[in-house]
Scaffold this active site. Sequence first.
Site, PDB file in Angstrom:
ATOM      1  N   TYR A 145      -7.491 -10.686  -4.884  1.00 17.42           N
ATOM      2  CA  TYR A 145      -8.169 -11.161  -3.658  1.00 17.42           C
ATOM      3  C   TYR A 145      -9.257 -12.177  -3.968  1.00 17.42           C
ATOM      4  O   TYR A 145      -9.981 -12.034  -4.954  1.00 17.42           O
ATOM      5  CB  TYR A 145      -8.843  -9.981  -2.944  1.00 17.42           C
ATOM      6  CG  TYR A 145      -7.883  -9.001  -2.328  1.00 17.42           C
ATOM      7  CD1 TYR A 145      -7.428  -9.167  -1.026  1.00 17.42           C
ATOM      8  CD2 TYR A 145      -7.443  -7.894  -3.055  1.00 17.42           C
ATOM      9  CE1 TYR A 145      -6.548  -8.260  -0.450  1.00 17.42           C
ATOM     10  CE2 TYR A 145      -6.559  -6.978  -2.496  1.00 17.42           C
ATOM     11  CZ  TYR A 145      -6.116  -7.169  -1.191  1.00 17.42           C
ATOM     12  OH  TYR A 145      -5.245  -6.276  -0.634  1.00 17.42           O
TER      13      TYR A 145
ATOM     14  N   GLY B 134       3.154   8.728   6.290  1.00 19.37           N
ATOM     15  CA  GLY B 134       4.327   8.097   5.696  1.00 19.37           C
ATOM     16  C   GLY B 134       5.630   8.683   6.210  1.00 19.37           C
ATOM     17  O   GLY B 134       5.798   8.898   7.422  1.00 19.37           O
ATOM     18  N   ALA B 135       6.554   8.992   5.287  1.00 18.14           N
ATOM     19  CA  ALA B 135       7.868   9.503   5.660  1.00 18.14           C
ATOM     20  C   ALA B 135       7.795  10.924   6.231  1.00 18.14           C
ATOM     21  O   ALA B 135       8.784  11.434   6.758  1.00 18.14           O
ATOM     22  CB  ALA B 135       8.787   9.466   4.442  1.00 18.14           C
TER      23      ALA B 135
ATOM     24  N   ASP C 262      -0.071  -0.530   9.921  1.00 19.46           N
ATOM     25  CA  ASP C 262      -0.530  -1.531  10.906  1.00 19.46           C
ATOM     26  C   ASP C 262       0.498  -1.690  12.021  1.00 19.46           C
ATOM     27  O   ASP C 262       0.144  -1.797  13.203  1.00 19.46           O
ATOM     28  CB  ASP C 262      -0.735  -2.899  10.236  1.00 19.46           C
ATOM     29  CG  ASP C 262      -1.703  -2.839   9.064  1.00 19.46           C
ATOM     30  OD1 ASP C 262      -2.575  -1.954   9.052  1.00 19.46           O
ATOM     31  OD2 ASP C 262      -1.580  -3.695   8.168  1.00 19.46           O
TER      32      ASP C 262
END
Length: 306
Positions: free
Chosen positions: A101, A227-228, A258
Amino acid sequence: MSRRFLSIGECMVELSQAGDGLLRKGFAGDTFNTAWYARACLGPDWSVDYFTALGDDAMSDEMVAFIDKAGIGTSLIRRIRGKTPGLYMINLKNGERSFSYWRDSSAARSLAADPDSLREAVESADLVYFSGITLAILPQEDAATLLAEIRRAKAAGKLVVFDPNIRPRLWSSYDIMHATISEGARSSVLVMPSFDDEAAHFGDDSIEATVHRYRALGAVHIVVKNGAAGVRLNFAGEESFVPAEKVEQVVDTTSAGDSFNGAFLAHYLETADATAAARFAAGVAARVVSEHGALVAKEKLGLDGG
Ligand code: ADP
């Protein structure tokens, strides 16, 4: 009557590997990604606007043009003379992705430095979305300014939504990170954390612990992504669970959370049904993790039931 979804944060220039040492340029950032998916999923009654600060260079102009082309309003974006946007690069080594970054002096760090334009933007919105990354990039006194506006918006009855999106390396200390993220949640109506971040950085030993911590702070609704393993919802105290969709092959999980947030909020704004919104968002996020990149085109999101 048109209503406004306002997302506040930093969009960066993204450089990714395009082979032969070439780099591909894109634009992304957590709160912008969420605005992108909200725009894709909301009907024409809603405008989606992005609030940030940019510079007066050609790259800032290009980013504004990109945001505008996505159908997202740019009229609230502040332009600061002599500044530039933040930049990040996706590195690929033996199939593993890592990120570099350059954002320490990005224009977005000054997004709350002009309290009048911030107030005007927040007052113009029906929904206000921000994240722990939005807070992390600001000087401490500007984070306090933003949080004061957020509290006013909550008091005015707006739907204020916060994703803690915990990134320790953006914060100067763990104490400041914990205190500011907790203040972000306290100032919000709906908090949308990811369980793995909360477990790692707040020490929550269960999803229930995450829900209870944010409810105790004063958030009215909580949606914990895992998540999953699906999402746990607590809407005004009422609990429900929505599983993730099965994905044949996970290609790239960038912006899974997001996209879930953007799709969830779009559906919730139009139906007021949080469980149905989570089911819809799980479908959109499943398509996002099946494709490369943070921003998957609307045509590939299966929004027409296809
Ligand atoms: P974050 O990107 O913030 O860490 P999660 O990893 O919890 O967020 O993912 C957000 C949503 O994306 C999940 O609630 C789920 O709907 C979807 N998702 C993420 N990973 C997968 C997966 N492997 N299979 C199916 N859906 C997934």
